[in-house]
Design an enzyme around this catalytic site. Structure first.
Site, short mmCIF file in Angstrom:
data_model
loop_
_atom_site.label_atom_id
_atom_site.label_comp_id
_atom_site.label_asym_id
_atom_site.label_seq_id
_atom_site.Cartn_x
_atom_site.Cartn_y
_atom_site.Cartn_z
CG HIS A 224 -2.08 0.93 1.16
ND1 HIS A 224 -2.26 1.98 2.03
CD2 HIS A 224 -3.12 0.99 0.29
CE1 HIS A 224 -3.36 2.64 1.73
NE2 HIS A 224 -3.90 2.07 0.67
CE LYS A 226 -1.43 4.76 -1.98
NZ LYS A 226 -2.10 4.20 -0.79
#
Length: 486
Positions: A224, A226
């Protein structure tokens, strides 16, 4: 024949109860929160067969044999890298604000490395501005570009980013792209992976879900993070996936997604790069972690220097450190605490800390989207509203799209920005990243963004909430039961 059937039935019953007993023991032996353990036990006893299958799929944090072996082998080299990096003592901040001091000390103890100074940060609150800034930085890249995202969806400015990335690869820049298998499923079904690989870009599908191996590693463990890293010196991180909101989930009827990203220049990029290197090696087996570069921070020393700590979570990283960081931040608040999250399903400890902050006089604001892309989380979140409102917490429902920003601002000074939602999945399961920034100027920028969100929100009145229909309360409690598993 009857005796044979009786023996088979007897063996089946014994095996059935032994299986339930075995799963019960596994749940009790594994270190987990009491609500989570009770939820799993109730599911298994109420719907045994379905519950057992669900537990084997989602009940334990299992990376799979190959990833677990790589993770174990990676640990020694990571420790050596940290010790080598710590020799650059001039990079580490020795002074912190009062509100941030304990949190930075905690992170140093749990992660083995202190906060870094000599960084220049820029908070970007508009997706187009993020994309254009990224396109510019990719165009200047000379050595390497590394990216990891949960979702990459083609269309709009994302295609321009892809074109610039391919151009960088063709001129000799080493480009690596890691995307989550589930979050980027449409991307991997498109021609784009082949197109990017043909251009020389290394494209990896992280945590691939294989139906034949679902019982050997946890199927819902997700990448998850970024992260964008350019030449080991410029980095981006925040809540934004590689999507253009004008093309992303338009059919959902919840409006465009609202995100923020932080652009960083300085030694923190090196720390973020080490996290990417670990993820890359666990997924591919390729070691790309190199010695920390010689970093010059003097050009930022004359300006407002941002002391930053990077917190990474997920298998192989210190367990629960983001949860601890959130708790310490909340308890450190003396005047004002503002939190934004798309998914509000806090642990009991976090809920208690937030309520306590409001009760001791801190002005506490929580900003959540009014309309959510997850029905389960949306209903589960509402189960917490009554207790928060009774404690004096102000809950704002953002009405101008899906507010996807994850941020915490404490007393205008201490900022936490990253990928972590206030739910169990982000806090205890997924691969996540959070920046802890101790800087008043950055705090002011984040405060402006949060005030803009509040201006586009509707505040929930405690009296009106108490009058909601009874059936809604039943549905809320039903989904609250599953909150430890969300």
């Amino acid at each position: 024949m009857k005796n044979l059937y009786a023996i088979i039935n007897w063996l089946f019953l014994v095996s059935y109860w032994l299986l339930i007993a075995g799963i019960t023991l596994r749940i009790m032996i594994k270190r987990r929160s009491a609500p989570s353990a009770m939820a799993w036990l109730l599911i298994i006893y109420i719907i045994p067969l379905i519950g057992i299958v669900a537990y084997l799929l989602f009940g334990e944090l299992n990376l799979g044999k190959n990833r677990a072996e790589r993770n174990k082998a990676l640990w020694l080299s990571t420790v050596r890298w940290i010790e080598e990096f710590k020799e650059c003592s001039y990079l580490f901040a020795s002074e912190h604000s009062e509100v941030a001091r304990s949190l930075f000390q905690l992170c140093k103890y749990r992660q083995g490395i202190g906060g870094l100074k000599g960084n220049q940060t820029k908070l970007i609150t508009n997706t187009d501005d993020v994309m254009l800034s990224l396109i510019h930085d990719i165009g200047l890249a000379k050595k390497n570009i590394e990216m990891v995202f949960y979702t990459w969806q083609i269309g709009g400015l994302v295609d321009q980013v892809a074109e610039e990335l391919m151009a960088a690869s063709r001129r000799g820049v080493c480009c690596r792209l890691m995307l989550d298998s589930v979050g980027s499923i449409e991307f991997f079904r498109s021609p784009y992976p082949v197109i990017l690989r043909t251009a020389g870009i290394y494209v990896v599908e992280a945590l691939h879900v294989n139906l034949l191996r679902v019982f050997f590693h946890r199927a819902d463990l997700r990448q998850h993070r970024k992260i964008i890293l350019i030449d080991n010196y410029v980095a981006y991180t925040g809540s934004m996936n590689m999507v253009d909101p004008r093309f992303f989930k338009q059919h959902a009827g919840i409006g465009q997604w609202i995100d923020i990203m932080v652009r960083i220049e300085g030694p923190v990029a090196t720390s973020i790069g080490s996290i990417f290197s670990c993820d890359w090696e666990v997924e591919t087996g390729e070691r790309i972690l190199s010695s920390p570069p010689n970093i010059n921070i003097t050009k930022f020393e004359k300006e407002a220097s941002h002391a930053i700590q990077v917190i990474a979570s997920g298998p192989g990283f210190p367990e629960g450190v983001i949860h601890q960081a959130l708790l310490m931040s909340i308890y450190a608040a003396q005047k004002r605490l503002v939190m934004t999250t798309p998914y509000l399903v806090p642990s009991d400890d976090l809920l208690y800390a937030i309520c306590t902050a409001a009760q001791r006089g801190v002005s506490v604001h929580i900003i959540v989207p009014r309309y959510n892309d997850s029905m389960l989380v949306s209903w589960a979140s509402r189960a917490f509203f009554a207790e928060l409102l009774e404690s004096g917490v102000l809950i704002h429902q953002f009405e101008d799209g899906l507010l996807h920003t994850k941020s915490v601002l404490v007393d205008g000074q201490l900022s936490l920005v990253g990928t972590v939602n206030l739910d169990m999945r982000s806090l205890w399961l997924n691969f996540e990243i959070t920046l802890v920034i101790d800087n008043n100027d950055f705090g002011k920028d984040l405060e402006r963004a949060q005030e803009d969100y509040i201006s586009r929100s509707r505040i929930i009145e405690a009296t009106a909430w108490a009058k909601r229909p009874y059936w809604q309360r039943i549905v809320e409690r039903l989904f609250y039961f599953f909150s430890p598993l969300l």
